[in-house]
Design a protein around this motif. Structure first.
Motif, PDB file in Angstrom:
ATOM      1  N   CYS A 179       0.776  -1.240  -0.009  1.00 34.27           N
ATOM      2  CA  CYS A 179      -0.034  -0.027   0.029  1.00 34.27           C
ATOM      3  C   CYS A 179       0.835   1.165  -0.039  1.00 34.27           C
ATOM      4  CB  CYS A 179      -0.882   0.009   0.988  1.00 34.27           C
ATOM      5  SG  CYS A 179      -1.916  -1.353   1.267  1.00 34.27           S
ATOM      6  N   TRP A 180       0.127   2.405  -0.624  1.00 33.46           N
ATOM      7  CA  TRP A 180       1.021   3.579  -0.706  1.00 33.46           C
ATOM      8  C   TRP A 180      -0.030   4.769  -0.656  1.00 33.46           C
ATOM      9  CZ3 TRP A 180       0.391   0.382  -4.422  1.00 33.46           C
ATOM     10  CH2 TRP A 180      -0.389   0.832  -5.798  1.00 33.46           C
ATOM     11  N   GLY A 181       0.485   6.064  -0.799  1.00 30.65           N
ATOM     12  CA  GLY A 181      -0.388   7.149  -0.977  1.00 30.65           C
ATOM     13  C   GLY A 181      -0.014   8.224  -0.072  1.00 30.65           C
ATOM     14  N   LYS A 182      -0.750   9.630  -0.264  1.00 29.21           N
ATOM     15  CA  LYS A 182      -0.491  10.642   0.283  1.00 29.21           C
ATOM     16  C   LYS A 182      -0.745  10.564   1.776  1.00 29.21           C
ATOM     17  CE  LYS A 182      -4.711  12.931  -0.881  1.00 29.21           C
ATOM     18  NZ  LYS A 182      -5.308  14.327  -1.581  1.00 29.21           N
ATOM     19  N   ASP A 183      -1.422   9.593   2.553  1.00 29.90           N
ATOM     20  CA  ASP A 183      -1.803   9.408   3.857  1.00 29.90           C
ATOM     21  C   ASP A 183      -1.274   8.068   4.165  1.00 29.90           C
ATOM     22  OD1 ASP A 183      -2.698   8.722   6.151  1.00 29.90           O
ATOM     23  OD2 ASP A 183      -4.863   9.407   5.807  1.00 29.90           O
ATOM     24  N   PRO A 184       0.448   8.442   4.449  1.00 28.28           N
ATOM     25  CA  PRO A 184       0.966   7.272   4.630  1.00 28.28           C
ATOM     26  C   PRO A 184       0.529   6.516   6.081  1.00 28.28           C
ATOM     27  CG  PRO A 184       2.311   9.174   5.391  1.00 28.28           C
ATOM     28  CD  PRO A 184       0.935   9.535   4.613  1.00 28.28           C
ATOM     29  N   VAL A 185       0.198   7.103   6.906  1.00 25.16           N
ATOM     30  CA  VAL A 185      -0.343   6.300   8.081  1.00 25.16           C
ATOM     31  C   VAL A 185      -1.696   5.333   7.909  1.00 25.16           C
ATOM     32  CG1 VAL A 185      -1.623   6.613  10.351  1.00 25.16           C
ATOM     33  CG2 VAL A 185      -0.027   8.308   9.688  1.00 25.16           C
ATOM     34  N   LYS A 186      -2.555   5.812   6.891  1.00 20.92           N
ATOM     35  CA  LYS A 186      -3.527   4.855   6.693  1.00 20.92           C
ATOM     36  C   LYS A 186      -3.025   3.812   5.785  1.00 20.92           C
ATOM     37  CE  LYS A 186      -7.365   6.604   5.301  1.00 20.92           C
ATOM     38  NZ  LYS A 186      -8.361   7.399   4.550  1.00 20.92           N
ATOM     39  N   SER A 187      -2.250   3.979   4.931  1.00 18.18           N
ATOM     40  CA  SER A 187      -1.728   2.964   3.987  1.00 18.18           C
ATOM     41  C   SER A 187      -0.796   1.949   4.613  1.00 18.18           C
ATOM     42  CB  SER A 187      -1.007   3.748   2.846  1.00 18.18           C
ATOM     43  OG  SER A 187       0.205   4.570   3.329  1.00 18.18           O
ATOM     44  N   GLY A 188       0.045   2.650   5.832  1.00 17.34           N
ATOM     45  CA  GLY A 188       0.798   1.661   6.416  1.00 17.34           C
ATOM     46  C   GLY A 188       0.022   0.802   7.331  1.00 17.34           C
ATOM     47  N   GLN A 189      -1.048   1.128   7.989  1.00 20.28           N
ATOM     48  CA  GLN A 189      -1.874   0.449   8.879  1.00 20.28           C
ATOM     49  C   GLN A 189      -2.466  -0.729   7.903  1.00 20.28           C
ATOM     50  OE1 GLN A 189      -4.318   3.266  10.710  1.00 20.28           O
ATOM     51  NE2 GLN A 189      -2.897   3.699  12.332  1.00 20.28           N
ATOM     52  N   ILE A 190      -2.998  -0.434   6.895  1.00 20.65           N
ATOM     53  CA  ILE A 190      -3.849  -1.292   6.213  1.00 20.65           C
ATOM     54  C   ILE A 190      -2.642  -2.200   5.664  1.00 20.65           C
ATOM     55  CG2 ILE A 190      -5.037  -1.727   3.895  1.00 20.65           C
ATOM     56  CD1 ILE A 190      -6.450   1.013   4.539  1.00 20.65           C
ATOM     57  N   GLN A 191      -1.509  -1.974   5.082  1.00 19.48           N
ATOM     58  CA  GLN A 191      -0.737  -2.986   4.532  1.00 19.48           C
ATOM     59  C   GLN A 191      -0.267  -3.745   5.728  1.00 19.48           C
ATOM     60  OE1 GLN A 191       2.635  -1.727   2.184  1.00 19.48           O
ATOM     61  NE2 GLN A 191       4.054  -2.963   3.141  1.00 19.48           N
ATOM     62  N   THR A 192      -0.228  -3.246   6.950  1.00 18.05           N
ATOM     63  CA  THR A 192       0.454  -4.026   8.273  1.00 18.05           C
ATOM     64  C   THR A 192      -0.804  -5.131   8.332  1.00 18.05           C
ATOM     65  OG1 THR A 192       1.583  -2.308   9.117  1.00 18.05           O
ATOM     66  CG2 THR A 192       0.879  -4.227  10.648  1.00 18.05           C
ATOM     67  N   GLY A 193      -2.186  -4.737   8.350  1.00 21.11           N
ATOM     68  CA  GLY A 193      -3.385  -5.524   8.686  1.00 21.11           C
ATOM     69  C   GLY A 193      -3.199  -6.930   7.895  1.00 21.11           C
ATOM     70  N   PHE A 194      -2.539  -6.911   6.781  1.00 16.97           N
ATOM     71  CA  PHE A 194      -2.806  -8.084   5.966  1.00 16.97           C
ATOM     72  C   PHE A 194      -1.490  -9.018   6.082  1.00 16.97           C
ATOM     73  CE2 PHE A 194      -5.256  -5.342   3.057  1.00 16.97           C
ATOM     74  CZ  PHE A 194      -6.542  -6.333   2.649  1.00 16.97           C
ATOM     75  N   GLY A 195      -0.634  -8.196   6.822  1.00 16.27           N
ATOM     76  CA  GLY A 195       0.637  -9.201   7.118  1.00 16.27           C
ATOM     77  C   GLY A 195       1.316  -9.710   5.949  1.00 16.27           C
ATOM     78  N   ASN A 196       1.759 -11.025   6.421  1.00 14.15           N
ATOM     79  CA  ASN A 196       2.424 -11.671   5.564  1.00 14.15           C
ATOM     80  C   ASN A 196       1.519 -12.844   4.671  1.00 14.15           C
ATOM     81  OD1 ASN A 196       4.974 -10.442   5.574  1.00 14.15           O
ATOM     82  ND2 ASN A 196       5.454 -11.962   7.416  1.00 14.15           N
ATOM     83  N   GLN A 197       0.253 -12.578   4.503  1.00 11.64           N
ATOM     84  CA  GLN A 197      -0.604 -13.508   3.836  1.00 11.64           C
ATOM     85  C   GLN A 197      -0.403 -13.573   2.298  1.00 11.64           C
ATOM     86  OE1 GLN A 197      -3.340 -15.200   4.645  1.00 11.64           O
ATOM     87  NE2 GLN A 197      -3.103 -14.962   6.954  1.00 11.64           N
ATOM     88  N   THR A 198      -0.436 -14.534   1.479  1.00  4.56           N
ATOM     89  CA  THR A 198      -0.283 -14.593   0.059  1.00  4.56           C
ATOM     90  C   THR A 198      -1.671 -14.434  -0.422  1.00  4.56           C
ATOM     91  OG1 THR A 198       1.318 -16.458   0.376  1.00  4.56           O
ATOM     92  CG2 THR A 198       0.354 -16.257  -1.682  1.00  4.56           C
ATOM     93  N   MET A 199      -1.880 -13.398  -1.166  1.00  2.00           N
ATOM     94  CA  MET A 199      -3.028 -12.854  -1.627  1.00  2.00           C
ATOM     95  C   MET A 199      -3.501 -13.004  -2.987  1.00  2.00           C
ATOM     96  SD  MET A 199      -4.172 -11.544   1.134  1.00  2.00           S
ATOM     97  CE  MET A 199      -5.741 -10.907   0.674  1.00  2.00           C
ATOM     98  N   VAL A 200      -4.498 -13.187  -3.507  1.00  2.00           N
ATOM     99  CA  VAL A 200      -5.064 -13.239  -4.868  1.00  2.00           C
ATOM    100  C   VAL A 200      -5.361 -11.872  -5.198  1.00  2.00           C
ATOM    101  CG1 VAL A 200      -6.483 -14.470  -6.505  1.00  2.00           C
ATOM    102  CG2 VAL A 200      -5.553 -15.744  -4.825  1.00  2.00           C
ATOM    103  N   SER A 201      -6.116 -11.227  -4.669  1.00  4.90           N
ATOM    104  CA  SER A 201      -6.800  -9.968  -4.885  1.00  4.90           C
ATOM    105  C   SER A 201      -6.933  -8.808  -3.760  1.00  4.90           C
ATOM    106  CB  SER A 201      -8.394 -10.176  -5.357  1.00  4.90           C
ATOM    107  OG  SER A 201      -9.185 -10.564  -4.254  1.00  4.90           O
ATOM    108  N   VAL A 202      -7.137  -7.526  -4.035  1.00  4.99           N
ATOM    109  CA  VAL A 202      -7.394  -6.518  -2.837  1.00  4.99           C
ATOM    110  C   VAL A 202      -8.327  -5.568  -3.314  1.00  4.99           C
ATOM    111  CG1 VAL A 202      -5.400  -5.213  -3.587  1.00  4.99           C
ATOM    112  CG2 VAL A 202      -6.224  -5.222  -1.207  1.00  4.99           C
ATOM    113  N   SER A 203      -9.313  -5.106  -2.650  1.00  2.14           N
ATOM    114  CA  SER A 203     -10.230  -4.079  -2.980  1.00  2.14           C
ATOM    115  C   SER A 203     -10.167  -3.046  -1.724  1.00  2.14           C
ATOM    116  CB  SER A 203     -11.532  -4.646  -3.177  1.00  2.14           C
ATOM    117  OG  SER A 203     -12.535  -3.669  -3.608  1.00  2.14           O
ATOM    118  N   ALA A 204     -10.054  -1.807  -2.197  1.00  3.75           N
ATOM    119  CA  ALA A 204     -10.006  -0.827  -1.146  1.00  3.75           C
ATOM    120  C   ALA A 204     -11.562  -0.107  -1.004  1.00  3.75           C
ATOM    121  CB  ALA A 204      -8.976   0.178  -1.514  1.00  3.75           C
TER     122      ALA A 204
END
Length: 795
Positions: A179-204
């Motif tokens: 995750c990235w963007g002009k709101d680094p706090v929000k993008s950092g928290q959301i990326q951390t929430g997915f952890g090291n999961q192996t993902m197929v898709s993501v929707s915001a």
């Protein structure tokens, strides 16, 4: 926290149609894109309309109940919406356009071109409240606009989705969420929430994100003040597509295609949607829309009140129209009809639970003696019966018993023979030419060799008709049904028993033996090429007939005939009211033809050189859409990255249109087709034939003049107006710029040296610009080499 949903800034939903496949395949989202979107803050839903030559964007304001077509005449593959604006990727992926301030009834919008590049193509799109991102075809690199592009990751992403102040994607390298963007706090928290999961898709969503992992599980992270993360419990692989709103989440169930939502009161409509099957779902700040599988219409409902709306759209595209070779899980039903013959829609791949191990077999019991004898006798009789059945099937297939009256042409396989031994009889031309080899009962197929990969290219089946059927359809080939002639015979208008109106080309049965082989090659060539070419600007082959000495080809009927007749036929010349007697229509016809030829040169595998581009081979259908026809002289060109020069046995084409370099040096390239199109452009500008007589009232006493010599000198001296067709009249201000651009384009197309001629992609770009200028009162034209370099607009 915002006071109300209506005041919420918008975010985007995932616009990539998720192709569930093995995670090791990074191109699983190739060609994906949403074909409808909710424009936040304007009560407007937009969609890409199917079943028409142009896949245009149609918008509907649900409050005002008004419709709007954005850029009619331009095709789009995917769209995405932000706060009061919409963006779309043009078909082909080379250009990104956006419409801003799409509010209320303000429907006089002109797009801003955000991106244009003929070589770096875009494949999927994502729009947030302000940020616009897209994935590059092939490399999966991410490009972003209207935000700091440096914040985007420097690695490939399978799919991207944007919210308010952040974007997320699934990494090609390790399938983790970034995750990235002009709101680094929000993008950092959301990326951390997915952890090291192996993902197929993501929707915001606005402040949360959800995705599906490799084991079919649903993972959501971010803010949860309205229960948007509280997904219903269930087994893995319960959901497929996801769509997130301001404070709610929706998903499609894999079992029946129904939509279920949770959070923000959106679940109140689940009892209605559970009885409807949807292709996909998308959301706005306060509106949810789904594409119904049964009729491809859009149904919308609001999480805030118990009401639903059916939009007045017909047959929305369930996915982008792409080359069928990239479809990993088959082609969507009715693709040819929905895409109007230009590409196919890929069926969605579904990730399924791994197969469960079979239970261990029970220990065998000792059968009785009588049972053993009975089983042995049964096995012997069964084996004999099975063998007889297989023999029957093989015999029926061999004799055509299963194929019935309509069979499939499978006897022609084009091959390229270069140097070495010839594959034909002693009467064949030398092996350095491109030839066609008949392979009895082998299906026609071509090997795809682009990007270092190879795959078998599927070809559609052409119907086989009996001679009596086609004779009946044409009134026994009556003179009144004759509409023209082609590369190997006469063309008749006909009506089949099922009511289809067709054009039937009949080979000359009285041809001398010297010409017979040429007609045979033309017949095989048309079937070989047109059976695998599907584009809205190429005439479609319906079928064929091959009985004894009779060889006939059946095409879609082009109601408005050949461009040549509208420009030069004595019965049409004096009709000043003809629809083609406008500069905008003539430029549109030129653009249609150029797109068809560009498809042959760039997207066909292997590429194809037409060799006979002329105004009589550009036909107009009932909607005045131009289509290139007559592939009797066509040859396969080189693969990308290989030598672009071919050397046929002898030059072929039509006097006035044939490339002089090809004619004199016997060197054929794709630039030979460019020359022919250049002559057609000059015909459209001047209204004169490729070779005409000039200088007096008595035509027989005048010397023949080549149109290229006549027109190019005027263009070079800046006197194009002196040679323009008087039937069309003087162009208006915007049209004047457009006509000048077409003139400069034509001048470069007919350059004596092929290397100095533009590519078909350059030509299409110039003609698109010219068509846009027809509706404008301003615009600047470069008189340099025929290509447009577009600046990227940044806001």
């Amino acid at each position: 926290m915002k006071s109300s949903i209506s005041s919420t800034v918008a975010f985007s939903v995932t616009v990539a149609v998720i192709f569930f496949s093995f995670l090791s395949t990074p191109s699983s989202a190739l060609g994906s894109g949403s074909t409808y979107a909710v424009v936040y803050g304007s009560d407007t839903v937009c969609a890409v309309i199917s079943g028409q030559p142009t896949q245009r964007i149609l918008c509907h304001n649900t409050r005002l109940r008004t419709n709007l077509t954005l850029n009619p005449g331009v095709s789009f593959s995917s769209i995405a919406a932000g706060e009061n604006f919409l963006c779309g990727i043009r078909s082909g992926g080379y250009s990104l356009l956006c419409w801003f301030n799409l509010i209320g009834s303000s429907y006089t919008l002109k797009p801003k071109r955000i991106y244009h590049n003929d070589t770096v193509l875009l494949q999927s799109l994502s729009v947030g409240n302000t940020q616009i991102c897209a994935v590059v075809n092939g490399t999966n690199a991410v490009k972003c606009w209207r935000n700091d592009p440096s914040k985007a990751p420097n690695e490939g992403l399978v799919t991207v989705s944007s919210g308010v102040g952040f974007s997320c994607g699934v990494s090609v390298r390790n399938n983790r969420v970034l995750c990235w963007g002009k709101d680094p706090v929000k993008s950092g928290q959301i990326q951390t929430g997915f952890g090291n999961q192996t993902m197929v898709s993501v929707s915001a969503g606005e402040s949360h994100a959800c995705g599906l992992n490799s084991t079919g599980g649903l993972i959501c992270t971010g803010r949860n003040e309205s229960g948007q993360l509280n997904a219903p419990s269930g087994q893995p692989y319960l959901f497929s597509d996801l769509s997130l709103g301001s404070n709610f989440t929706c998903a499609i169930r894999t079992t029946n295609g129904s939509v279920t939502c949770w959070g923000g009161g959106a679940e109140r409509f689940n009892n209605v949607t559970e009885n409807i099957s949807f292709e996909s779902v998308t959301s706005g700040s306060g509106l949810i829309c789904g594409l119904i599988s049964g009729n491809l219409s859009v149904m919308c409902w609001s999480p805030n009140n118990f009401s639903r709306i059916f939009l007045p759209f017909q047959d929305i595209l369930p996915g982008p129209c792409v080359e069928p070779s990239i479809c990993k899980c088959g082609v969507y039903p009715r693709s040819d009809q929905l895409c109007s013959g230009s590409g196919s829609i890929c069926s969605k791949c579904r990730i399924l639970p791994p197969p469960q191990p079979s239970p261990p077999p029970s220990p065998p019991s000792t059968p009785s003696k009588g049972l053993t004898r009975g089983l042995l006798a049964f096995a012997i009789v069964g084996s004999v019966g099975a063998f007889a059945g297989v023999c029957s099937v093989v015999y029926c297939l061999w004799t055509g018993g299963f194929l019935g009256k309509k069979k499939v042409h499978n006897s022609v396989q084009p091959t390229i023979t270069r140097g070495g031994s010839s594959t034909r009889s002693s009467s064949s031309p030398p092996s350095r030419s491109l030839t066609f080899r008949r392979q009895g009962s082998r299906m026609f197929s071509m090997r795809r060799q682009r990007s270092g990969t190879s795959s078998m290219k599927h070809t559609d089946k052409a119907e086989a008709f009996s001679f009596s059927e086609l004779a009946s359809a044409t009134g026994n080939f009556s003179l009144e049904n004759k509409v023209g002639s082609g590369s190997f015979g006469v063309v008749y208008r006909g009506k089949l028993n099922d009511g289809r109106e067709v054009a039937i080309k009949r080979g000359d049965v009285n041809a001398k033996m010297k010409k017979f082989q040429e007609k045979e090659t033309a017949f095989d060539s048309e079937i070989a090429f047109l059976s695998r070419l599907h584009h809205k600007h190429l005439v479609r082959l319906v079928g064929y007939c091959e009985e004894r000495d009779e060889k006939l080809l059946v095409y879609d009927y082009m109601k408005n005939g050949a461009l040549h007749d509208h420009l030069h036929d004595r019965n049409n010349v004096e009709k000043h009211s003809s629809l083609v007697n406008s500069w905008k229509m003539r430029i549109k016809i030129a653009l249609d033809a150029a797109r068809g030829i560009e498809y042959l040169h760039i997207y066909a595998v292997p590429p194809i050189i037409h060799r006979d581009i002329k105004s009589s081979n550009i036909l107009l259908d009932s909607n005045w859409v131009a289509r290139v026809s007559d592939f009797g002289l066509s040859l396969m060109g080189p693969e990308l990255g290989k030598d672009h020069q071919q050397r046929p046995m002898k030059a072929a084409g039509t006097v006035g249109y044939i490339d002089p370099e090809y004619y004199s040096l016997n060197v054929l390239t794709d630039k030979s087709d460019v020359y022919g199109l250049g002559v057609v452009l000059l015909e459209l500008l001047t209204g004169k034939r490729a070779i005409f007589r000039n200088g007096g009232d008595v035509e027989e006493e005048c010397a023949p003049v080549h149109l290229v010599e006549y027109a190019v000198s005027a263009i070079e001296m800046g006197e194009l107006g002196r040679v323009l067709d008087p039937r069309v009249g003087l162009p208006e201000l915007g049209e004047g710029d457009a006509v000048e651009l077409v003139g400069n384009t034509a001048m470069h197309c007919v350059n004596a040296e092929g290397r100095n001629r533009p590519t078909m992609t350059d030509i299409v770009g110039n003609l698109e610009r010219a068509l846009e200028l027809c509706g404008d009162s301003h615009g600047s034209i470069s008189s340099g080499i025929c290509s447009i370099v577009s600046d990227i607009e940044r806001d």
